[in-house]
Design a protein around this motif. Structure first.
Motif, PDB file in Angstrom:
ATOM      1  N   THR A  44       0.830  -1.204   0.000  1.00  9.54           N
ATOM      2  CA  THR A  44       0.000   0.000   0.000  1.00  9.54           C
ATOM      3  C   THR A  44       0.863   1.252   0.000  1.00  9.54           C
ATOM      4  O   THR A  44       0.605   2.209  -0.740  1.00  9.54           O
ATOM      5  N   VAL A  47       2.401   1.729  -3.481  1.00  7.59           N
ATOM      6  CA  VAL A  47       1.437   2.257  -4.451  1.00  7.59           C
ATOM      7  C   VAL A  47       1.179   3.732  -4.194  1.00  7.59           C
ATOM      8  O   VAL A  47       1.152   4.549  -5.120  1.00  7.59           O
ATOM      9  N   ARG A  48       0.986   4.105  -2.926  1.00  2.00           N
ATOM     10  CA  ARG A  48       0.724   5.504  -2.604  1.00  2.00           C
ATOM     11  C   ARG A  48       1.925   6.382  -2.926  1.00  2.00           C
ATOM     12  O   ARG A  48       1.777   7.547  -3.314  1.00  2.00           O
ATOM     13  N   GLN A 111      -6.261   7.888 -10.669  1.00  2.00           N
ATOM     14  CA  GLN A 111      -5.763   6.940  -9.685  1.00  2.00           C
ATOM     15  C   GLN A 111      -6.755   5.833  -9.359  1.00  2.00           C
ATOM     16  O   GLN A 111      -6.379   4.807  -8.791  1.00  2.00           O
ATOM     17  N   LEU A 115      -6.011   2.034  -7.710  1.00  2.00           N
ATOM     18  CA  LEU A 115      -6.453   1.663  -6.373  1.00  2.00           C
ATOM     19  C   LEU A 115      -7.458   0.512  -6.421  1.00  2.00           C
ATOM     20  O   LEU A 115      -7.459  -0.355  -5.546  1.00  2.00           O
ATOM     21  N   TYR A 119      -6.976  -3.017  -4.612  1.00  2.00           N
ATOM     22  CA  TYR A 119      -8.031  -3.469  -3.703  1.00  2.00           C
ATOM     23  C   TYR A 119      -8.546  -4.851  -4.108  1.00  2.00           C
ATOM     24  O   TYR A 119      -8.843  -5.691  -3.247  1.00  2.00           O
ATOM     25  N   TYR A 234      -5.286  -2.446   4.242  1.00  2.00           N
ATOM     26  CA  TYR A 234      -5.037  -1.550   3.103  1.00  2.00           C
ATOM     27  C   TYR A 234      -5.743  -0.216   3.308  1.00  2.00           C
ATOM     28  O   TYR A 234      -5.148   0.860   3.122  1.00  2.00           O
ATOM     29  N   THR A 238      -3.828   3.377   3.682  1.00  2.00           N
ATOM     30  CA  THR A 238      -3.996   4.415   2.661  1.00  2.00           C
ATOM     31  C   THR A 238      -4.678   5.656   3.228  1.00  2.00           C
ATOM     32  O   THR A 238      -4.392   6.787   2.813  1.00  2.00           O
ATOM     33  N   THR A 242      -2.800   9.244   3.247  1.00  2.02           N
ATOM     34  CA  THR A 242      -3.403  10.402   2.594  1.00  2.02           C
ATOM     35  C   THR A 242      -3.338  11.634   3.484  1.00  2.02           C
ATOM     36  O   THR A 242      -3.013  12.734   3.017  1.00  2.02           O
TER      37      THR A 242
END
Length: 261
Positions: A44, A47-48, A111, A115, A119, A234, A238, A242
């Motif tokens: 996670t 990816v972020r 995005q 995501l 997921y 996850y 995330t 954020t």
């Protein structure tokens, strides 16, 4: 059509599955049975990290909206009795500021496939025609493929699983509250929105959407109770990422602190 049958999404899932499996094997000597859960968190974060440019675009759009908000309110107050002039002056302001009321929406759309693909890794029983072994792995004895409400329905909930899921839900809710306090500007007084004049585009009213978006992190806490543990981890990661990302980017980009409501 199942979105996860779409070739690009399926490729993303396969790639993510390979990464999380490799990370789990790499971490196994250090983390033992928690290696798969830790691999989910690291995936996670990875990816972020790759999506930071998208987050930067969203922060930039938000800063622009904050900067021109006082000018918009002044225009609305000055020309509220002249809808046609109000609409024209509003569009002229956006043009002069090189801004758009829809700025930041495209990065969100960009995005979403990424995501969604990641997921899907945590909810699909099969990947590439083979069983999703990630969901059979455990964290503190809890299968990563089992959800909190699913355990309650099946009568399989334990004190450990209850505490783990409740901790995740509370963390998401706390982060959501911080996000609303630190990142959501106060809602300005509602102004009447004029009807569009012939040949002119309508002025978008995004106030309702902004209010709904401010509550989305709280919805994430509710969703975490329904999804498998891997997906809940996850969502927790995330959501926290954020908040930190937005705070750091706003500071780096010189944004004015948002006043408390």
């Amino acid at each position: 059509m199942n979105i996860y049958d779409f070739a690009p999404i399926r490729a993303l899932i396969n790639g993510a599955y390979w990464v999380v499996t490799a990370l789990s094997e790499l971490l196994a000597p250090l983390a033992g049975g928690a290696s798969a859960a830790l691999a989910v968190i690291l995936l996670t974060v990875l990816v972020r990290t790759l999506l930071i440019p998208v987050g930067r675009s969203q922060v930039k759009a938000g800063i622009t909206r904050e900067r021109i908000a006082p000018k918009l309110q002044e225009i609305q107050k000055k020309y509220r009795k002249n809808p046609e002039l109000l609409q024209r002056k509003t569009m002229e302001l956006y043009a002069a500021e090189k801004a758009s009321p829809f700025a930041g929406c495209l990065p969100v759309l960009f995005q979403m496939p990424v995501l969604m693909g990641v997921y899907g890794l945590f909810i699909l029983p099969e990947i590439g025609g083979e069983p999703n072994e990630l969901l059979s792995r455990t964290f503190l004895g809890i299968p990563l493929g089992t959800g909190f409400l699913g355990q309650i329905t099946a009568g399989e909930v334990t004190w450990t699983s209850a505490l783990v899921f409740l901790a995740i839900i509370v963390i998401i809710a706390v982060v959501a509250q911080f996000s609303r306090r630190l990142l959501t500007p106060p809602t300005p007084p509602q102004q009447a929105r004029p009807e569009p004049q012939p040949g002119m585009p309508a002025m978008p009213d995004l106030s309702g959407m902004m209010r709904v978006m401010s509550f989305m992190p709280f919805m994430t806490a509710v969703i975490a109770a329904f999804v498998p543990l891997a997906a809940a981890l996850y969502l927790m990661t995330t959501t926290a990422w954020t908040l930190v990302e937005r705070l750091v980017l706003r500071r780096v980009m010189g944004a004015t602190p948002i006043p408390k409501a």
